[in-house]
Design an enzyme around this catalytic site. Structure first.
Site, PDB file in Angstrom:
ATOM      1  N   ASP A 131      -1.859   6.620   6.448  1.00 37.94           N
ATOM      2  CA  ASP A 131      -2.915   5.708   5.989  1.00 37.94           C
ATOM      3  C   ASP A 131      -3.401   4.569   6.906  1.00 37.94           C
ATOM      4  O   ASP A 131      -2.478   3.827   7.435  1.00 37.94           O
ATOM      5  CB  ASP A 131      -2.394   4.921   4.719  1.00 37.94           C
ATOM      6  CG  ASP A 131      -3.299   3.823   4.116  1.00 37.94           C
ATOM      7  OD1 ASP A 131      -4.361   3.719   4.779  1.00 37.94           O
ATOM      8  OD2 ASP A 131      -2.947   3.110   3.062  1.00 37.94           O
ATOM      9  N   TRP A 163       0.760  -1.218  -0.112  1.00 37.34           N
ATOM     10  CA  TRP A 163      -0.024   0.049   0.063  1.00 37.34           C
ATOM     11  C   TRP A 163       0.838   1.258   0.136  1.00 37.34           C
ATOM     12  O   TRP A 163       0.452   2.102  -0.667  1.00 37.34           O
ATOM     13  CB  TRP A 163      -0.975   0.136   1.238  1.00 37.34           C
ATOM     14  CG  TRP A 163      -1.828  -1.328   1.226  1.00 37.34           C
ATOM     15  CD1 TRP A 163      -2.018  -2.296   2.006  1.00 37.34           C
ATOM     16  CD2 TRP A 163      -2.789  -1.464   0.023  1.00 37.34           C
ATOM     17  NE1 TRP A 163      -2.901  -2.880   1.653  1.00 37.34           N
ATOM     18  CE2 TRP A 163      -3.504  -2.741   0.424  1.00 37.34           C
ATOM     19  CE3 TRP A 163      -3.348  -0.884  -1.107  1.00 37.34           C
ATOM     20  CZ2 TRP A 163      -4.418  -3.142  -0.206  1.00 37.34           C
ATOM     21  CZ3 TRP A 163      -4.163  -1.516  -1.946  1.00 37.34           C
ATOM     22  CH2 TRP A 163      -4.862  -2.733  -1.525  1.00 37.34           C
ATOM     23  N   LYS A 213     -12.011  -1.889   6.089  1.00 38.62           N
ATOM     24  CA  LYS A 213     -11.100  -3.109   6.794  1.00 38.62           C
ATOM     25  C   LYS A 213     -11.558  -3.065   8.477  1.00 38.62           C
ATOM     26  O   LYS A 213     -11.494  -3.972   8.926  1.00 38.62           O
ATOM     27  CB  LYS A 213      -9.790  -2.333   6.841  1.00 38.62           C
ATOM     28  CG  LYS A 213      -9.115  -2.443   5.301  1.00 38.62           C
ATOM     29  CD  LYS A 213      -8.974  -3.769   5.023  1.00 38.62           C
ATOM     30  CE  LYS A 213      -8.490  -3.759   3.521  1.00 38.62           C
ATOM     31  NZ  LYS A 213      -7.625  -2.815   2.992  1.00 38.62           N
TER      32      LYS A 213
END
Ligand code: PLP
Length: 354
Positions: A167, A100, A191
Protein backbone atom coordinates in the site's frame (compact mmCIF):
# COMPACT_ATOMS: atom_id res chain seq x y z
CA UNK A 1 -3.31 35.50 0.72
CA UNK A 2 -1.01 32.78 -0.58
CA UNK A 3 -1.77 29.52 1.18
CA UNK A 4 0.69 26.80 2.13
CA UNK A 5 -1.20 23.54 2.15
CA UNK A 6 0.24 20.86 4.43
CA UNK A 7 -2.94 18.77 4.37
CA UNK A 8 -2.47 14.98 4.58
CA UNK A 9 -5.04 14.18 1.92
CA UNK A 10 -6.77 15.15 -0.24
CA UNK A 11 -3.70 17.22 -0.76
CA UNK A 12 -1.76 19.81 -2.67
CA UNK A 13 -1.23 19.23 -6.40
CA UNK A 14 0.97 21.27 -8.78
CA UNK A 15 -0.51 24.68 -9.70
CA UNK A 16 0.09 23.90 -13.39
CA UNK A 17 -2.06 20.81 -12.99
CA UNK A 18 -4.89 22.75 -11.32
CA UNK A 19 -4.80 25.27 -14.16
CA UNK A 20 -4.90 22.74 -16.98
CA UNK A 21 -7.48 20.64 -15.16
CA UNK A 22 -9.73 23.65 -14.69
CA UNK A 23 -9.51 24.57 -18.37
CA UNK A 24 -10.51 21.04 -19.37
CA UNK A 25 -13.74 21.45 -17.44
CA UNK A 26 -14.83 24.16 -19.85
CA UNK A 27 -13.15 22.97 -23.04
CA UNK A 28 -11.27 19.71 -23.29
CA UNK A 29 -8.70 19.39 -26.11
CA UNK A 30 -10.37 22.24 -28.04
CA UNK A 31 -13.38 20.01 -28.54
CA UNK A 32 -15.89 22.59 -27.34
CA UNK A 33 -16.95 20.00 -24.77
CA UNK A 34 -16.14 19.58 -21.11
CA UNK A 35 -14.12 16.57 -20.00
CA UNK A 36 -17.04 16.00 -17.63
CA UNK A 37 -19.56 15.47 -20.42
CA UNK A 38 -17.74 13.35 -23.01
CA UNK A 39 -18.13 9.60 -23.29
CA UNK A 40 -15.55 7.57 -21.44
CA UNK A 41 -15.44 5.45 -24.62
CA UNK A 42 -14.56 8.45 -26.80
CA UNK A 43 -11.08 8.47 -28.30
CA UNK A 44 -10.18 11.59 -26.32
CA UNK A 45 -10.80 9.85 -23.02
CA UNK A 46 -9.43 6.44 -24.00
CA UNK A 47 -6.20 8.29 -24.87
CA UNK A 48 -6.17 9.82 -21.39
CA UNK A 49 -6.63 6.43 -19.73
CA UNK A 50 -3.92 4.84 -21.88
CA UNK A 51 -1.47 7.67 -21.22
CA UNK A 52 -2.19 7.47 -17.48
CA UNK A 53 -1.61 3.71 -17.45
CA UNK A 54 1.61 3.93 -19.40
CA UNK A 55 2.97 6.93 -17.43
CA UNK A 56 2.42 5.04 -14.17
CA UNK A 57 4.54 2.12 -15.41
CA UNK A 58 7.13 4.44 -16.93
CA UNK A 59 7.59 6.47 -13.72
CA UNK A 60 7.98 3.28 -11.70
CA UNK A 61 10.42 1.80 -14.23
CA UNK A 62 8.14 -1.18 -14.81
CA UNK A 63 7.57 -0.97 -18.55
CA UNK A 64 8.06 -4.26 -20.37
CA UNK A 65 8.41 -6.18 -17.12
CA UNK A 66 5.07 -7.98 -17.08
CA UNK A 67 3.13 -5.33 -15.16
CA UNK A 68 -0.14 -3.55 -15.96
CA UNK A 69 -1.58 -0.41 -14.39
CA UNK A 70 -5.26 -0.03 -13.53
CA UNK A 71 -7.25 2.96 -12.30
CA UNK A 72 -10.02 1.56 -10.14
CA UNK A 73 -12.55 3.02 -7.73
CA UNK A 74 -13.38 2.50 -4.08
CA UNK A 75 -10.18 3.97 -2.68
CA UNK A 76 -7.24 2.15 -1.18
CA UNK A 77 -9.74 0.77 1.35
CA UNK A 78 -11.32 -1.38 -1.38
CA UNK A 79 -7.86 -2.78 -2.14
CA UNK A 80 -7.71 -3.99 1.47
CA UNK A 81 -10.45 -6.41 0.35
CA UNK A 82 -9.58 -6.91 -3.33
CA UNK A 83 -6.03 -8.04 -2.60
CA UNK A 84 -7.03 -11.04 -0.43
CA UNK A 85 -10.10 -11.72 -2.60
CA UNK A 86 -7.79 -12.29 -5.58
CA UNK A 87 -4.59 -13.53 -3.97
CA UNK A 88 -5.28 -15.21 -0.65
CA UNK A 89 -5.66 -18.98 -0.97
CA UNK A 90 -4.79 -20.09 2.57
CA UNK A 91 -2.57 -17.72 4.44
CA UNK A 92 -1.00 -14.30 4.03
CA UNK A 93 1.68 -12.42 5.97
CA UNK A 94 1.00 -8.83 7.05
CA UNK A 95 3.31 -6.27 8.63
CA UNK A 96 1.37 -4.03 11.00
CA UNK A 97 2.75 -0.49 11.05
CA UNK A 98 -0.34 1.55 11.80
CA UNK A 99 -4.00 2.29 11.27
CA UNK A 100 -4.03 1.48 7.56
CA UNK A 101 -2.17 -1.83 7.97
CA UNK A 102 -4.53 -2.74 10.78
CA UNK A 103 -7.49 -2.13 8.50
CA UNK A 104 -5.92 -4.16 5.70
CA UNK A 105 -5.38 -7.07 8.14
CA UNK A 106 -9.00 -6.91 9.28
CA UNK A 107 -10.27 -7.27 5.70
CA UNK A 108 -7.82 -10.07 4.82
CA UNK A 109 -9.17 -12.17 7.67
CA UNK A 110 -12.47 -12.52 5.78
CA UNK A 111 -10.60 -14.59 3.19
CA UNK A 112 -8.10 -16.75 5.05
CA UNK A 113 -5.48 -16.94 7.78
CA UNK A 114 -3.43 -13.89 8.47
CA UNK A 115 -0.02 -14.15 10.05
CA UNK A 116 0.87 -10.78 11.54
CA UNK A 117 4.64 -11.11 11.16
CA UNK A 118 5.44 -8.05 13.26
CA UNK A 119 3.72 -5.01 14.71
CA UNK A 120 4.85 -1.66 16.06
CA UNK A 121 1.64 -1.22 18.06
CA UNK A 122 3.69 -1.73 21.28
CA UNK A 123 5.27 1.71 20.79
CA UNK A 124 2.27 3.56 19.31
CA UNK A 125 3.50 2.86 15.77
CA UNK A 126 6.52 5.15 16.19
CA UNK A 127 8.85 2.75 14.39
CA UNK A 128 8.99 0.10 11.64
CA UNK A 129 9.74 -3.44 12.85
CA UNK A 130 12.82 -5.11 11.35
CA UNK A 131 14.26 -8.59 11.22
CA UNK A 132 10.92 -10.40 11.26
CA UNK A 133 10.35 -13.78 9.69
CA UNK A 134 8.03 -14.31 6.73
CA UNK A 135 6.70 -17.90 6.80
CA UNK A 136 7.25 -20.01 3.70
CA UNK A 137 3.63 -21.16 3.47
CA UNK A 138 2.05 -17.75 2.78
CA UNK A 139 0.56 -16.64 -0.53
CA UNK A 140 1.94 -13.10 -0.23
CA UNK A 141 3.44 -10.52 2.12
CA UNK A 142 1.63 -7.19 2.61
CA UNK A 143 3.09 -3.94 3.93
CA UNK A 144 2.35 -0.20 4.03
CA UNK A 145 5.27 1.83 2.67
CA UNK A 146 4.37 5.11 4.36
CA UNK A 147 2.28 5.48 7.48
CA UNK A 148 0.44 8.71 6.82
CA UNK A 149 -0.92 9.08 10.36
CA UNK A 150 2.20 8.27 12.42
CA UNK A 151 4.77 9.69 10.01
CA UNK A 152 6.92 6.59 9.55
CA UNK A 153 8.20 5.19 6.27
CA UNK A 154 9.77 1.89 5.28
CA UNK A 155 13.28 2.65 4.05
CA UNK A 156 14.32 -0.95 3.37
CA UNK A 157 11.86 -3.59 2.26
CA UNK A 158 12.36 -7.21 3.31
CA UNK A 159 13.73 -9.74 0.87
CA UNK A 160 11.38 -12.65 0.40
CA UNK A 161 10.66 -15.08 -2.42
CA UNK A 162 6.94 -14.51 -1.72
CA UNK A 163 4.99 -11.94 -3.75
CA UNK A 164 5.13 -8.52 -2.06
CA UNK A 165 1.98 -6.38 -2.00
CA UNK A 166 2.43 -2.78 -0.92
CA UNK A 167 0.00 0.00 0.00
CA UNK A 168 1.86 3.07 -1.29
CA UNK A 169 -1.07 5.46 -0.95
CA UNK A 170 0.88 8.25 0.71
CA UNK A 171 4.29 7.98 -0.92
CA UNK A 172 3.58 6.79 -4.45
CA UNK A 173 5.88 8.49 -7.00
CA UNK A 174 7.91 10.15 -4.26
CA UNK A 175 11.23 8.28 -4.40
CA UNK A 176 13.44 6.20 -6.61
CA UNK A 177 13.47 2.48 -5.96
CA UNK A 178 13.57 -0.85 -7.70
CA UNK A 179 9.81 -1.23 -7.93
CA UNK A 180 10.14 -4.63 -9.60
CA UNK A 181 10.59 -6.13 -6.13
CA UNK A 182 6.85 -5.58 -5.67
CA UNK A 183 4.22 -7.78 -7.30
CA UNK A 184 1.30 -5.51 -6.56
CA UNK A 185 1.34 -1.82 -5.63
CA UNK A 186 -1.78 0.16 -4.85
CA UNK A 187 -2.38 3.79 -3.98
CA UNK A 188 -5.43 5.96 -3.48
CA UNK A 189 -4.86 8.95 -5.76
CA UNK A 190 -5.66 11.68 -3.26
CA UNK A 191 -2.45 11.58 -1.24
CA UNK A 192 0.21 12.25 -3.81
CA UNK A 193 -1.14 11.78 -7.30
CA UNK A 194 -4.51 13.37 -7.95
CA UNK A 195 -7.97 14.11 -6.61
CA UNK A 196 -10.00 11.62 -4.60
CA UNK A 197 -11.96 9.09 -6.64
CA UNK A 198 -9.49 6.75 -8.26
CA UNK A 199 -6.95 4.21 -7.03
CA UNK A 200 -3.86 3.16 -8.91
CA UNK A 201 -3.23 -0.59 -8.94
CA UNK A 202 0.01 -1.78 -10.54
CA UNK A 203 -0.02 -5.53 -10.80
CA UNK A 204 2.22 -8.23 -12.17
CA UNK A 205 0.02 -10.07 -14.62
CA UNK A 206 1.09 -13.56 -13.58
CA UNK A 207 -0.18 -12.90 -10.06
CA UNK A 208 -3.88 -13.21 -10.89
CA UNK A 209 -6.01 -16.29 -11.53
CA UNK A 210 -4.53 -18.44 -8.77
CA UNK A 211 -7.41 -18.64 -6.31
CA UNK A 212 -10.35 -21.03 -6.70
CA UNK A 213 -13.09 -18.90 -5.21
CA UNK A 214 -15.56 -17.17 -7.50
CA UNK A 215 -14.92 -13.43 -7.62
CA UNK A 216 -17.62 -10.87 -8.49
CA UNK A 217 -16.61 -8.94 -11.62
CA UNK A 218 -15.97 -5.56 -10.03
CA UNK A 219 -13.68 -7.21 -7.45
CA UNK A 220 -11.77 -9.29 -10.01
CA UNK A 221 -8.39 -7.95 -11.18
CA UNK A 222 -8.62 -10.30 -14.15
CA UNK A 223 -11.79 -8.59 -15.40
CA UNK A 224 -10.25 -5.12 -15.09
CA UNK A 225 -7.05 -6.25 -16.80
CA UNK A 226 -8.99 -7.78 -19.68
CA UNK A 227 -10.96 -4.58 -20.14
CA UNK A 228 -7.91 -2.29 -19.94
CA UNK A 229 -9.31 -0.55 -16.85
CA UNK A 230 -12.55 0.25 -18.70
CA UNK A 231 -14.85 -2.52 -17.46
CA UNK A 232 -17.28 0.11 -16.24
CA UNK A 233 -17.24 3.91 -16.28
CA UNK A 234 -13.96 4.92 -14.68
CA UNK A 235 -13.55 8.01 -12.50
CA UNK A 236 -12.94 10.06 -15.61
CA UNK A 237 -11.89 13.37 -14.07
CA UNK A 238 -9.78 11.84 -11.28
CA UNK A 239 -7.89 9.76 -13.86
CA UNK A 240 -7.39 12.83 -16.05
CA UNK A 241 -5.96 14.95 -13.22
CA UNK A 242 -3.75 12.06 -12.08
CA UNK A 243 -2.47 11.79 -15.64
CA UNK A 244 -1.62 15.52 -15.65
CA UNK A 245 0.27 15.11 -12.37
CA UNK A 246 2.24 12.17 -13.78
CA UNK A 247 3.13 14.27 -16.85
CA UNK A 248 4.33 17.00 -14.49
CA UNK A 249 6.45 14.47 -12.60
CA UNK A 250 8.01 13.19 -15.80
CA UNK A 251 8.81 16.72 -16.99
CA UNK A 252 10.33 17.57 -13.62
CA UNK A 253 13.00 14.90 -13.44
CA UNK A 254 10.94 11.79 -12.74
CA UNK A 255 11.50 9.79 -9.57
CA UNK A 256 15.15 10.84 -9.14
CA UNK A 257 14.26 14.53 -9.45
CA UNK A 258 11.31 14.40 -7.08
CA UNK A 259 13.21 12.33 -4.54
CA UNK A 260 15.90 15.00 -4.36
CA UNK A 261 13.27 17.71 -3.79
CA UNK A 262 11.44 15.65 -1.19
CA UNK A 263 14.69 14.92 0.66
CA UNK A 264 15.53 18.64 0.84
CA UNK A 265 12.09 19.45 2.25
CA UNK A 266 12.25 16.64 4.81
CA UNK A 267 15.80 17.59 5.89
CA UNK A 268 14.74 21.20 6.41
CA UNK A 269 11.63 20.22 8.37
CA UNK A 270 13.26 17.63 10.64
CA UNK A 271 16.32 19.74 11.37
CA UNK A 272 13.98 22.43 12.73
CA UNK A 273 12.02 19.89 14.78
CA UNK A 274 15.30 18.63 16.28
CA UNK A 275 16.93 21.99 16.90
CA UNK A 276 13.91 23.85 18.28
CA UNK A 277 13.46 23.05 21.99
CA UNK A 278 9.71 23.81 21.79
CA UNK A 279 9.04 20.84 19.51
CA UNK A 280 9.53 17.09 19.59
CA UNK A 281 9.33 14.62 16.70
CA UNK A 282 6.84 11.78 17.06
CA UNK A 283 8.41 8.98 14.98
CA UNK A 284 11.80 7.44 15.73
CA UNK A 285 14.45 9.20 13.63
CA UNK A 286 15.49 6.18 11.62
CA UNK A 287 11.96 5.69 10.28
CA UNK A 288 10.88 9.26 9.72
CA UNK A 289 8.65 9.75 6.71
CA UNK A 290 9.73 12.16 4.01
CA UNK A 291 6.06 12.75 3.27
CA UNK A 292 4.41 13.29 6.66
CA UNK A 293 6.44 14.85 9.48
CA UNK A 294 4.67 14.34 12.82
CA UNK A 295 5.61 16.43 15.86
CA UNK A 296 4.26 17.89 19.06
CA UNK A 297 4.50 21.29 20.69
CA UNK A 298 5.83 20.58 24.18
CA UNK A 299 4.35 23.62 25.89
CA UNK A 300 0.57 23.63 25.64
CA UNK A 301 0.42 27.28 26.67
CA UNK A 302 1.99 28.25 23.34
CA UNK A 303 -0.54 26.38 21.21
CA UNK A 304 -2.87 29.29 20.73
CA UNK A 305 -0.03 31.63 19.71
CA UNK A 306 1.40 29.05 17.31
CA UNK A 307 -1.98 28.32 15.73
CA UNK A 308 -2.64 32.04 15.27
CA UNK A 309 0.76 32.52 13.64
CA UNK A 310 0.06 29.62 11.28
CA UNK A 311 -3.29 31.06 10.35
CA UNK A 312 -1.91 34.55 9.76
CA UNK A 313 0.78 33.18 7.46
CA UNK A 314 -1.61 31.09 5.38
CA UNK A 315 -0.43 27.70 6.64
CA UNK A 316 -3.22 25.16 6.19
CA UNK A 317 -3.81 21.58 7.25
CA UNK A 318 -1.13 21.23 9.93
CA UNK A 319 -3.22 19.51 12.59
CA UNK A 320 -2.19 15.96 13.42
CA UNK A 321 -4.54 13.07 12.80
CA UNK A 322 -7.22 12.84 15.49
CA UNK A 323 -5.75 9.56 16.76
CA UNK A 324 -2.26 11.02 17.34
CA UNK A 325 -2.82 14.74 18.02
CA UNK A 326 -0.04 17.30 17.75
CA UNK A 327 0.98 18.50 14.31
CA UNK A 328 1.64 16.85 10.99
CA UNK A 329 3.33 18.56 8.08
CA UNK A 330 2.53 16.65 4.91
CA UNK A 331 5.10 17.54 2.28
CA UNK A 332 3.87 15.75 -0.81
CA UNK A 333 5.48 16.04 -4.24
CA UNK A 334 3.80 19.30 -5.22
CA UNK A 335 4.77 21.14 -2.02
CA UNK A 336 7.43 23.73 -2.76
CA UNK A 337 10.51 24.02 -0.54
CA UNK A 338 9.51 27.66 0.09
CA UNK A 339 6.36 26.55 1.91
CA UNK A 340 8.39 24.32 4.23
CA UNK A 341 10.75 27.26 4.81
CA UNK A 342 7.79 29.42 5.82
CA UNK A 343 6.63 26.85 8.36
CA UNK A 344 10.17 26.54 9.73
CA UNK A 345 10.39 30.35 10.02
CA UNK A 346 7.17 30.40 12.07
CA UNK A 347 8.57 27.71 14.40
CA UNK A 348 11.74 29.81 14.81
CA UNK A 349 9.71 32.90 15.50
CA UNK A 350 7.69 31.06 18.15
CA UNK A 351 10.94 30.11 19.89
CA UNK A 352 12.07 33.75 19.89
CA UNK A 353 8.76 34.88 21.36
CA UNK A 354 8.60 32.14 24.00
C1 PLP B 1 -5.42 7.38 3.15
C2 PLP B 1 -4.83 6.04 3.14
C3 PLP B 1 -5.62 4.89 2.89
C4 PLP B 1 -7.11 4.96 2.66
O1 PLP B 1 -7.37 5.47 1.42
P1 PLP B 1 -8.86 5.61 0.85
O2 PLP B 1 -8.59 5.95 -0.58
O3 PLP B 1 -9.50 6.72 1.63
O4 PLP B 1 -9.56 4.33 1.03
C5 PLP B 1 -4.99 3.67 2.85
N1 PLP B 1 -3.67 3.55 3.07
C6 PLP B 1 -2.88 4.62 3.33
C7 PLP B 1 -1.40 4.43 3.55
C8 PLP B 1 -3.44 5.89 3.37
O5 PLP B 1 -2.66 6.96 3.63
Amino acid sequence: MKRHNFSAGPCILPQEVFKEASEAILDFNNSGLSILEISHRSKDFVDVMEEARSLALELLGLEGKGYKALFLQGGASTQFMMVPYNLLKNKAAYLNTGTWSTKAIKEAKFFGDVSEVASSADKDFKYIPKGFFIPSDVDYFHCTSNNTIYGTQIKEFPNTPKPIVCDMSSDIFSREMDFSKFDLIYAGAQKNMGPAGTTLVVIKEDLVGKVERPIPSMMDYHVHLNKASMFNTPAVYAVYVSMLTMRWLKENGGMAGIEEQNQKKADLMYSEIDINPLFEGYAHKEFRSNMNATFTLLNDDLKETFDTMLKETGVNGLNGHRSVGGYRASMYNAMPLESVQILVDIMDELERRA
